[in-house]
Design a protein around this motif. Sequence first.
Motif, PDB file in Angstrom:
ATOM      1  N   THR A 112      50.709  38.541  24.481  1.00 25.11           N
ATOM      2  CA  THR A 112      50.584  39.620  25.461  1.00 25.11           C
ATOM      3  C   THR A 112      49.845  39.118  26.695  1.00 25.11           C
ATOM      4  N   ASN A 113      50.341  39.500  27.861  1.00 25.15           N
ATOM      5  CA  ASN A 113      49.635  39.216  29.108  1.00 25.15           C
ATOM      6  C   ASN A 113      48.507  40.225  29.277  1.00 25.15           C
ATOM      7  N   TYR A 114      47.281  39.711  29.368  1.00 25.30           N
ATOM      8  CA  TYR A 114      46.110  40.564  29.538  1.00 25.30           C
ATOM      9  C   TYR A 114      45.488  40.331  30.908  1.00 25.30           C
ATOM     10  N   ALA A 115      44.864  41.377  31.417  1.00 25.42           N
ATOM     11  CA  ALA A 115      44.028  41.268  32.614  1.00 25.42           C
ATOM     12  C   ALA A 115      42.630  41.757  32.258  1.00 25.42           C
ATOM     13  N   VAL A 116      41.637  41.218  32.949  1.00 30.10           N
ATOM     14  CA  VAL A 116      40.236  41.567  32.736  1.00 30.10           C
ATOM     15  C   VAL A 116      39.746  42.312  33.973  1.00 30.10           C
ATOM     16  N   TYR A 117      39.085  43.453  33.771  1.00 34.27           N
ATOM     17  CA  TYR A 117      38.667  44.300  34.886  1.00 34.27           C
ATOM     18  C   TYR A 117      37.180  44.618  34.800  1.00 34.27           C
ATOM     19  N   LEU A 118      36.492  44.500  35.925  1.00 32.63           N
ATOM     20  CA  LEU A 118      35.137  45.017  36.056  1.00 32.63           C
ATOM     21  C   LEU A 118      35.240  46.476  36.430  1.00 32.63           C
ATOM     22  N   VAL A 119      34.585  47.349  35.653  1.00 27.83           N
ATOM     23  CA  VAL A 119      34.619  48.798  35.891  1.00 27.83           C
ATOM     24  C   VAL A 119      33.237  49.220  36.379  1.00 27.83           C
ATOM     25  N   PHE A 120      33.170  49.785  37.572  1.00 28.02           N
ATOM     26  CA  PHE A 120      31.886  49.999  38.219  1.00 28.02           C
ATOM     27  C   PHE A 120      31.943  51.165  39.204  1.00 28.02           C
ATOM     28  N   LYS A 121      30.766  51.519  39.713  1.00 29.16           N
ATOM     29  CA  LYS A 121      30.603  52.446  40.830  1.00 29.16           C
ATOM     30  C   LYS A 121      29.552  51.883  41.767  1.00 29.16           C
ATOM     31  N   LEU A 122      29.547  52.381  42.984  1.00 33.04           N
ATOM     32  CA  LEU A 122      28.460  52.128  43.929  1.00 33.04           C
ATOM     33  C   LEU A 122      27.830  53.471  44.288  1.00 33.04           C
ATOM     34  N   ARG A 123      26.531  53.522  44.256  1.00 33.23           N
ATOM     35  CA  ARG A 123      25.861  54.762  44.632  1.00 33.23           C
ATOM     36  C   ARG A 123      26.203  55.124  46.075  1.00 33.23           C
ATOM     37  N   LYS A 124      26.334  56.425  46.335  1.00 28.79           N
ATOM     38  CA  LYS A 124      26.648  56.856  47.690  1.00 28.79           C
ATOM     39  C   LYS A 124      25.493  56.565  48.644  1.00 28.79           C
ATOM     40  N   GLU A 125      24.300  56.525  48.103  1.00 32.60           N
ATOM     41  CA  GLU A 125      23.123  56.218  48.924  1.00 32.60           C
ATOM     42  C   GLU A 125      22.356  55.074  48.280  1.00 32.60           C
ATOM     43  N   HIS A 126      21.626  54.358  49.089  1.00 32.86           N
ATOM     44  CA  HIS A 126      20.743  53.294  48.624  1.00 32.86           C
ATOM     45  C   HIS A 126      21.508  52.150  47.943  1.00 32.86           C
ATOM     46  N   THR A 127      22.702  51.841  48.472  1.00 33.29           N
ATOM     47  CA  THR A 127      23.450  50.667  48.012  1.00 33.29           C
ATOM     48  C   THR A 127      23.363  49.601  49.091  1.00 33.29           C
ATOM     49  N   THR A 128      22.831  48.451  48.736  1.00 35.43           N
ATOM     50  CA  THR A 128      22.688  47.351  49.689  1.00 35.43           C
ATOM     51  C   THR A 128      23.040  46.044  49.005  1.00 35.43           C
ATOM     52  N   GLU A 164      37.695  49.916  39.678  1.00 35.31           N
ATOM     53  CA  GLU A 164      37.877  48.672  38.950  1.00 35.31           C
ATOM     54  C   GLU A 164      38.394  47.590  39.888  1.00 35.31           C
ATOM     55  N   ILE A 165      38.135  46.351  39.497  1.00 35.77           N
ATOM     56  CA  ILE A 165      38.658  45.206  40.225  1.00 35.77           C
ATOM     57  C   ILE A 165      39.036  44.149  39.204  1.00 35.77           C
ATOM     58  N   GLU A 166      40.201  43.552  39.392  1.00 41.29           N
ATOM     59  CA  GLU A 166      40.677  42.559  38.435  1.00 41.29           C
ATOM     60  C   GLU A 166      39.890  41.265  38.581  1.00 41.29           C
ATOM     61  N   MET A 167      39.393  40.780  37.450  1.00 44.49           N
ATOM     62  CA  MET A 167      38.605  39.550  37.430  1.00 44.49           C
ATOM     63  C   MET A 167      39.470  38.319  37.174  1.00 44.49           C
ATOM     64  N   GLY A 168      40.578  38.505  36.467  1.00 45.12           N
ATOM     65  CA  GLY A 168      41.454  37.404  36.118  1.00 45.12           C
ATOM     66  C   GLY A 168      42.467  37.856  35.091  1.00 45.12           C
ATOM     67  N   ALA A 169      43.378  36.967  34.704  1.00 51.91           N
ATOM     68  CA  ALA A 169      44.434  37.304  33.759  1.00 51.91           C
ATOM     69  C   ALA A 169      44.746  36.089  32.896  1.00 51.91           C
ATOM     70  N   PHE A 170      45.334  36.351  31.716  1.00 54.05           N
ATOM     71  CA  PHE A 170      45.694  35.267  30.812  1.00 54.05           C
ATOM     72  C   PHE A 170      46.745  35.763  29.827  1.00 54.05           C
ATOM     73  N   PHE A 171      47.462  34.822  29.225  1.00 55.95           N
ATOM     74  CA  PHE A 171      48.436  35.136  28.181  1.00 55.95           C
ATOM     75  C   PHE A 171      47.811  34.815  26.838  1.00 55.95           C
ATOM     76  N   GLY A 181      40.370  31.533  19.283  1.00 59.14           N
ATOM     77  CA  GLY A 181      40.068  31.470  20.708  1.00 59.14           C
ATOM     78  C   GLY A 181      39.092  32.553  21.123  1.00 59.14           C
ATOM     79  N   SER A 182      38.573  32.446  22.332  1.00 53.87           N
ATOM     80  CA  SER A 182      37.693  33.473  22.884  1.00 53.87           C
ATOM     81  C   SER A 182      37.869  33.532  24.392  1.00 53.87           C
ATOM     82  N   VAL A 183      37.568  34.701  24.936  1.00 52.51           N
ATOM     83  CA  VAL A 183      37.617  34.914  26.383  1.00 52.51           C
ATOM     84  C   VAL A 183      36.198  35.182  26.860  1.00 52.51           C
ATOM     85  N   GLU A 184      35.748  34.404  27.817  1.00 51.82           N
ATOM     86  CA  GLU A 184      34.439  34.612  28.420  1.00 51.82           C
ATOM     87  C   GLU A 184      34.636  35.115  29.849  1.00 51.82           C
ATOM     88  N   PHE A 185      33.805  36.060  30.266  1.00 56.98           N
ATOM     89  CA  PHE A 185      33.920  36.593  31.624  1.00 56.98           C
ATOM     90  C   PHE A 185      32.524  36.859  32.161  1.00 56.98           C
TER      91      PHE A 185
END
Length: 296
Positions: free
Chosen positions: A189-205, A250-257, A264-268
């Motif tokens: 299976t082709n997999y993708a790795v995603y960082l799932v996050f938010k940025l605060r509306k205030e006090h983000t620098t 989310e933002i894609e970090m990378g992909a692999f088959f 095996g193992s996947v490190e991110f």
Amino acid sequence: MEITSILPEECLCLIISLTSPEDSCRLAMISHAFRSAANRDEVWEKFLPSDYRSIISGSSSSSLLSLGKKDVYFHLCFHPILIQNGTKSFQLEKKSGKKCYMMGARALSIIPDGTPAHWIWTSLQESSDGDKPTFDFKRMTKRMALLIFPLFTSCFDFFNRFPETAELKQVWWLNMRGEIETKILSSDTNYAVYLVFKLRKEHTTGFSQRTVGLHVHVDKIGLREVRMVSLDPLRDEPRYIRERGDGWMEIEMGAFFNNCGDDGSVEFSVWEAHTNYVKQGLIIEGIELRPKDSAT
């Protein structure tokens, strides 16, 4: 002459089980005989992962095993279940039944994390499992099936998955890592790795006009991918971030088959070390692995 007058229901079940969950729901709309065969446990058992019982047994939702197999399948599509003491979640991709995992912030190694001055753990859970709607898919009408399956291009969740998320208060450098064994993922299976996050509306620098490094390494096949992206891009900058539909980005970090077998193992990792700039306001839900081109 209809095929249902020639073949017994057991043969129809076998034929349908060799198709896909989506095809099974479509076949169920042909006639009462097809619907009866397509709803049987023997069919949906084939669409579930071979180890689904052990996964559910070790989760916070072990009562799912008392449901019919079709109900189990769709529950796992719509509602990720928490595993490993609530630090990870498990879900199925709707069209294929492939496995999706998310490592929550508690399952990641976040450095530095020893003091509230750097990171704090915040509860964003607004609904308990008991508040989530449930569905009896065996009673789904033809119209409902036609409306629902066009939406089955993605895995989505209307609820915060984990009881806690990690919120960045203030650091000069960013470093978070995770690892998962490939044997628990769906094979071939082709997999993708995603960082799932938010940025605060205030006090983000510290994230505007600066990039962070997203790293994915699959040891068995020697794949090592690095992407430099902005988590807070300006209007004229390329945007690789997308809204998930559950209140997170989310933002894609990378992909692999995944053809790594059992060893095996996947490190991110997410890494940024511009120590001249303080960073704050980032909220991490986790890092998700799901079949490629399957939106959440």
